[in-house]
Write an enzyme that holds these catalytic residues in place. Structure first.
Site: not given
Length: 316
Positions: A143, A172, A216
């Site tokens: 992330y 992400k 996302i």
């Protein structure tokens, strides 16, 4: 414990909303609002749920409340979609503890940012992953949170980590840097099972059109079907529909996300809009606070002008 990557789709695709955390006060969930929010999001056809990220105010929540949220969301989702749990913490031990809690509750994957506060170099980040990932009970997505006091994972670090550690199954990226994202796609071209997911929703269509696996997107808390439809249109390369739906995403970003004066306006606006629609409370964990009367009136006006309802985004 080795990460079990067998039960999660590889690569994970689609829209996985980073769910806000409905709060009743600084250390209590808005339980009824949480139930409504989960059902609202799932009714939009999303492909997963991501809890305890930035939109979920994870760093501001007590460990007790985080554990309660994990239990409740996993029970509410009831295996209808994968549940991803952020293990954002300054402590290696606490992050690992939350990871095991997520596995015990029935979550499907973890979301792992670089440790924050101390500025770590790329060799230190890689060593951190080598220590942590083999102990994780679930597959993990890296992330990138470059706008917060933490380093990013360089593309080469991601490439090495993914090659060495089967438990790392995707990333992400919230950098809003398409040059970085394209570099990462190039380096991971021989790993079609590795998911590359975009954070900033204004880049969702572009990402999918260029071979990314989904988004996302925070706005999917409010308008899940809009983002699911945009993702599907981009997968089909239906450019007229992509342009129409992307314009709606832009309208949301230019209105509700821009109420207020501070960088937290996007989160305040989103939670306020959910509250105006009767879905969940707009209480925010300190040091943030919810919009007061004047700002709330502006958000309500934007909802009306844009034709936003609990059933979706309907042009007036």
């Amino acid at each position: 414990m080795k990460s079990d990557v067998g039960s999660l789709a590889r690569p994970l695709r689609g829209i996985i909303p980073p769910m806000v955390t409905p709060l009743a006060d600084r250390d209590a969930l808005d339980v009824a609002g949480l139930e409504r929010l989960v059902e609202h999001i799932l009714a939009g056809g999303v492909h997963g749920l991501f809890i305890l990220g930035t939109m979920g105010e994870a760093p501001s929540l007590s460990h007790r409340l985080r554990h309660e949220l994990v239990d409740r969301v996993c029970a509410l989702a009831n295996r209808r979609v994968p549940v991803l749990v952020g293990i954002i913490d300054t402590s290696f031990v606490e992050a690992l503890g939350l990871a095991h809690k997520a596995a015990d509750a029935g979550a499907d994957a973890l979301v792992l940012p670089a440790p924050h506060y101390y500025p770590a170099g790329q060799p230190e980040l890689l060593e951190f992953l080598r220590h942590l990932v083999p102990q994780l009970p679930l597959p993990a997505f890296l992330y990138n949170l470059p706008n917060h006091p933490r380093p990013m994972f360089d593309p080469e670090t991601v490439q090495i980590a993914a090659a060495e550690m089967p438990g790392i199954v995707g990333l992400k990226d919230s950098s809003a840097n398409m040059t970085y994202f394209r570099h990462l796609q190039f380096l991971m071209a021989d790993r079609p099972d590795f998911a590359l997911l975009m954070g900033p929703e204004m880049l969702l269509a572009e990402t999918v059109l260029l071979g990314g696996h989904g988004g996302i997107c925070g706005g999917a808390n409010l308008l899940p079907r809009l983002y699911v439809d945009l993702y599907a249109a981009a997968c089909a390369a239906d450019m007229p529909r992509v342009q129409t739906l992307h314009r709606k995403v832009t309208e949301l970003a230019r209105t509700i996300y821009r109420v207020g004066r501070f960088e937290s306006s996007f989160l305040k606006g989103l939670k306020c809009a959910l509250s105006c629609l009767g879905i969940c409370s707009d209480f925010l964990a300190e040091p943030l606070h919810r919009f007061r009367g004047p700002e709330r009136d502006i958000v309500q006006r934007h909802i009306t002008d844009l034709g936003i309802t609990t059933n979706g985004f309907v042009s007036p």
